[in-house]
Write a protein that holds these residues in place. Sequence first.
Motif, PDB file in Angstrom:
ATOM      1  N   ALA A 113       0.829  -1.206   0.000  1.00 33.36           N
ATOM      2  CA  ALA A 113       0.000   0.000   0.000  1.00 33.36           C
ATOM      3  C   ALA A 113       0.868   1.263   0.000  1.00 33.36           C
ATOM      4  CB  ALA A 113      -0.945  -0.006   1.199  1.00 33.36           C
ATOM      5  N   LEU A 114       1.928   1.238   0.798  1.00 37.80           N
ATOM      6  CA  LEU A 114       2.842   2.391   0.818  1.00 37.80           C
ATOM      7  C   LEU A 114       3.505   2.583  -0.543  1.00 37.80           C
ATOM      8  CD1 LEU A 114       4.495   1.829   4.298  1.00 37.80           C
ATOM      9  CD2 LEU A 114       3.249   3.895   3.609  1.00 37.80           C
ATOM     10  N   LEU A 115       3.968   1.495  -1.129  1.00 38.42           N
ATOM     11  CA  LEU A 115       4.675   1.590  -2.404  1.00 38.42           C
ATOM     12  C   LEU A 115       3.736   2.036  -3.532  1.00 38.42           C
ATOM     13  CD1 LEU A 115       7.434   1.395  -3.613  1.00 38.42           C
ATOM     14  CD2 LEU A 115       7.144  -1.070  -3.804  1.00 38.42           C
ATOM     15  N   ARG A 116       2.515   1.513  -3.565  1.00 40.43           N
ATOM     16  CA  ARG A 116       1.550   1.953  -4.583  1.00 40.43           C
ATOM     17  C   ARG A 116       1.253   3.443  -4.446  1.00 40.43           C
ATOM     18  NH1 ARG A 116      -0.565  -2.953  -3.216  1.00 40.43           N
ATOM     19  NH2 ARG A 116      -2.122  -2.045  -1.818  1.00 40.43           N
ATOM     20  N   THR A 117       1.104   3.902  -3.216  1.00 43.37           N
ATOM     21  CA  THR A 117       0.827   5.322  -2.986  1.00 43.37           C
ATOM     22  C   THR A 117       2.021   6.178  -3.396  1.00 43.37           C
ATOM     23  OG1 THR A 117      -0.652   4.717  -1.168  1.00 43.37           O
ATOM     24  CG2 THR A 117       0.064   7.017  -1.274  1.00 43.37           C
ATOM     25  N   ALA A 118       3.225   5.724  -3.085  1.00 39.21           N
ATOM     26  CA  ALA A 118       4.434   6.461  -3.480  1.00 39.21           C
ATOM     27  C   ALA A 118       4.546   6.540  -4.996  1.00 39.21           C
ATOM     28  CB  ALA A 118       5.675   5.811  -2.881  1.00 39.21           C
ATOM     29  N   LEU A 119       4.241   5.449  -5.694  1.00 44.64           N
ATOM     30  CA  LEU A 119       4.291   5.447  -7.163  1.00 44.64           C
ATOM     31  C   LEU A 119       3.253   6.407  -7.738  1.00 44.64           C
ATOM     32  CD1 LEU A 119       4.820   1.642  -7.781  1.00 44.64           C
ATOM     33  CD2 LEU A 119       6.432   3.468  -8.375  1.00 44.64           C
ATOM     34  N   ALA A 120       2.058   6.412  -7.169  1.00 42.40           N
ATOM     35  CA  ALA A 120       1.012   7.329  -7.638  1.00 42.40           C
ATOM     36  C   ALA A 120       1.432   8.781  -7.399  1.00 42.40           C
ATOM     37  CB  ALA A 120      -0.308   7.025  -6.938  1.00 42.40           C
ATOM     38  N   ALA A 129      11.841   9.155 -12.825  1.00 42.19           N
ATOM     39  CA  ALA A 129      12.286   7.876 -12.279  1.00 42.19           C
ATOM     40  C   ALA A 129      12.248   7.926 -10.765  1.00 42.19           C
ATOM     41  CB  ALA A 129      13.707   7.559 -12.742  1.00 42.19           C
ATOM     42  N   LEU A 130      12.182   6.747 -10.178  1.00 38.04           N
ATOM     43  CA  LEU A 130      12.287   6.580  -8.733  1.00 38.04           C
ATOM     44  C   LEU A 130      13.465   5.661  -8.451  1.00 38.04           C
ATOM     45  CD1 LEU A 130       8.711   5.986  -7.258  1.00 38.04           C
ATOM     46  CD2 LEU A 130      10.269   7.868  -6.774  1.00 38.04           C
ATOM     47  N   PHE A 131      14.209   5.969  -7.407  1.00 35.01           N
ATOM     48  CA  PHE A 131      15.364   5.175  -6.994  1.00 35.01           C
ATOM     49  C   PHE A 131      15.202   4.784  -5.535  1.00 35.01           C
ATOM     50  CE2 PHE A 131      16.773   7.747 -10.489  1.00 35.01           C
ATOM     51  CZ  PHE A 131      17.610   6.918 -11.204  1.00 35.01           C
ATOM     52  N   THR A 132      15.853   3.721  -5.166  1.00 36.92           N
ATOM     53  CA  THR A 132      15.954   3.333  -3.775  1.00 36.92           C
ATOM     54  C   THR A 132      17.231   2.526  -3.608  1.00 36.92           C
ATOM     55  OG1 THR A 132      14.724   2.485  -1.865  1.00 36.92           O
ATOM     56  CG2 THR A 132      14.655   1.150  -3.902  1.00 36.92           C
ATOM     57  N   ALA A 133      17.661   2.386  -2.375  1.00 39.95           N
ATOM     58  CA  ALA A 133      18.820   1.550  -2.061  1.00 39.95           C
ATOM     59  C   ALA A 133      18.404   0.592  -0.961  1.00 39.95           C
ATOM     60  CB  ALA A 133      20.001   2.404  -1.616  1.00 39.95           C
ATOM     61  N   THR A 134      18.806  -0.653  -1.090  1.00 36.48           N
ATOM     62  CA  THR A 134      18.442  -1.648  -0.092  1.00 36.48           C
ATOM     63  C   THR A 134      19.628  -2.563   0.186  1.00 36.48           C
ATOM     64  OG1 THR A 134      16.906  -3.447   0.448  1.00 36.48           O
ATOM     65  CG2 THR A 134      17.464  -3.182  -1.876  1.00 36.48           C
ATOM     66  N   THR A 135      19.723  -2.975   1.438  1.00 38.09           N
ATOM     67  CA  THR A 135      20.753  -3.948   1.791  1.00 38.09           C
ATOM     68  C   THR A 135      20.215  -5.359   1.645  1.00 38.09           C
ATOM     69  OG1 THR A 135      20.152  -3.792   4.126  1.00 38.09           O
ATOM     70  CG2 THR A 135      21.971  -2.390   3.356  1.00 38.09           C
ATOM     71  N   GLY A 136      18.922  -5.481   1.369  1.00 36.89           N
ATOM     72  CA  GLY A 136      18.310  -6.791   1.125  1.00 36.89           C
ATOM     73  C   GLY A 136      18.204  -7.034  -0.374  1.00 36.89           C
ATOM     74  N   GLY A 137      17.358  -7.973  -0.737  1.00 34.25           N
ATOM     75  CA  GLY A 137      17.179  -8.326  -2.146  1.00 34.25           C
ATOM     76  C   GLY A 137      16.211  -7.426  -2.891  1.00 34.25           C
ATOM     77  N   GLY A 138      15.413  -6.639  -2.161  1.00 30.20           N
ATOM     78  CA  GLY A 138      14.483  -5.731  -2.813  1.00 30.20           C
ATOM     79  C   GLY A 138      13.285  -6.418  -3.443  1.00 30.20           C
ATOM     80  N   ASN A 167      27.149  -1.458   1.266  1.00 30.64           N
ATOM     81  CA  ASN A 167      27.073  -2.263   0.052  1.00 30.64           C
ATOM     82  C   ASN A 167      25.622  -2.427  -0.431  1.00 30.64           C
ATOM     83  OD1 ASN A 167      28.295  -3.636  -2.040  1.00 30.64           O
ATOM     84  ND2 ASN A 167      28.047  -5.626  -1.042  1.00 30.64           N
ATOM     85  N   ALA A 168      24.906  -1.314  -0.473  1.00 27.84           N
ATOM     86  CA  ALA A 168      23.487  -1.337  -0.841  1.00 27.84           C
ATOM     87  C   ALA A 168      23.308  -1.547  -2.338  1.00 27.84           C
ATOM     88  CB  ALA A 168      22.818  -0.036  -0.414  1.00 27.84           C
ATOM     89  N   LEU A 169      22.233  -2.214  -2.665  1.00 24.58           N
ATOM     90  CA  LEU A 169      21.817  -2.430  -4.038  1.00 24.58           C
ATOM     91  C   LEU A 169      20.934  -1.258  -4.444  1.00 24.58           C
ATOM     92  CD1 LEU A 169      21.352  -4.259  -6.568  1.00 24.58           C
ATOM     93  CD2 LEU A 169      19.445  -5.278  -5.290  1.00 24.58           C
ATOM     94  N   ILE A 170      21.275  -0.582  -5.529  1.00 24.34           N
ATOM     95  CA  ILE A 170      20.465   0.520  -6.046  1.00 24.34           C
ATOM     96  C   ILE A 170      19.453  -0.056  -7.033  1.00 24.34           C
ATOM     97  CG2 ILE A 170      20.469   2.647  -7.414  1.00 24.34           C
ATOM     98  CD1 ILE A 170      23.233   3.243  -6.235  1.00 24.34           C
ATOM     99  N   LEU A 171      18.207   0.303  -6.811  1.00 22.73           N
ATOM    100  CA  LEU A 171      17.112  -0.119  -7.695  1.00 22.73           C
ATOM    101  C   LEU A 171      16.449   1.124  -8.264  1.00 22.73           C
ATOM    102  CD1 LEU A 171      15.525  -2.817  -5.363  1.00 22.73           C
ATOM    103  CD2 LEU A 171      16.977  -3.234  -7.350  1.00 22.73           C
ATOM    104  N   ALA A 172      15.926   1.003  -9.491  1.00 26.97           N
ATOM    105  CA  ALA A 172      15.269   2.140 -10.131  1.00 26.97           C
ATOM    106  C   ALA A 172      14.068   1.669 -10.920  1.00 26.97           C
ATOM    107  CB  ALA A 172      16.245   2.873 -11.051  1.00 26.97           C
ATOM    108  N   ARG A 173      13.192   2.611 -11.178  1.00 24.14           N
ATOM    109  CA  ARG A 173      12.012   2.350 -11.983  1.00 24.14           C
ATOM    110  C   ARG A 173      11.594   3.649 -12.645  1.00 24.14           C
ATOM    111  NH1 ARG A 173       5.951   0.412 -11.168  1.00 24.14           N
ATOM    112  NH2 ARG A 173       5.250   2.056 -12.533  1.00 24.14           N
ATOM    113  N   THR A 174      11.251   3.588 -13.930  1.00 18.21           N
ATOM    114  CA  THR A 174      10.681   4.774 -14.566  1.00 18.21           C
ATOM    115  C   THR A 174       9.257   4.925 -14.071  1.00 18.21           C
ATOM    116  OG1 THR A 174      10.065   3.498 -16.498  1.00 18.21           O
ATOM    117  CG2 THR A 174      12.148   4.684 -16.622  1.00 18.21           C
ATOM    118  N   VAL A 175       8.812   6.158 -14.036  1.00 11.84           N
ATOM    119  CA  VAL A 175       7.465   6.427 -13.486  1.00 11.84           C
ATOM    120  C   VAL A 175       6.467   6.611 -14.601  1.00 11.84           C
ATOM    121  CG1 VAL A 175       6.114   7.968 -12.043  1.00 11.84           C
ATOM    122  CG2 VAL A 175       8.444   7.430 -11.431  1.00 11.84           C
TER     123      VAL A 175
END
Length: 175
Positions: A113-120, A129-138, A167-175
């Motif tokens: 729900a948080l992620l859908r709202t952030a994308l909207a 684009a949206l970016f994030t960094a995670t130490t997990g698998g994402g 050593n975070a993994l950078i993830l991205a998505r076009t909006v």
Amino acid sequence: MTTATPRPAPAPNPPLPPAPREPAPRVRTAGADDAAGLAELSRPFVRSGELRERPDALYAARATEFLVAVEPGGRIEGCVGLRVYAAGERGSAGVLYNFCVAGHRQGRGVGGALLRTALALAHTQSLGALFTATTGGGRLFRRYGFAPATARRAPRPWVESLDPRRNALILARTV
């Protein structure tokens, strides 16, 4: 002579009613009065190393960058910050940060729900684009179209703020 009459087969157990679905969490923009709740929710994730430590003053200063999922009583059950970076050569971009969901609410749709709202919200702000960094698998981010990206595509001030020791993994998505 005695004849036995066959007994009818027992009726099958009626199917169980479906488990009641939890209502979708209410997601709203945080306000200054939510700063203490944001800091409190984040602390266990900082202790486990999943989030970077941020001073309580930062939550107060940037509270309006956060989306919060709240329970009916108003308690914050999840949060994510959305920081917008001004247009560069690739247009405006956003960074999702400090994404966390209370342990007792994980796996119950709060993060989605948080992620859908952030994308909207990113869409309404015309972010490229949206970016994030995670130490997990994402995994959750990947379900919503995020993919590994190089740091050079991301907003430079954000990339420079990342701690290379994590050593975070950078993830991205076009909006």
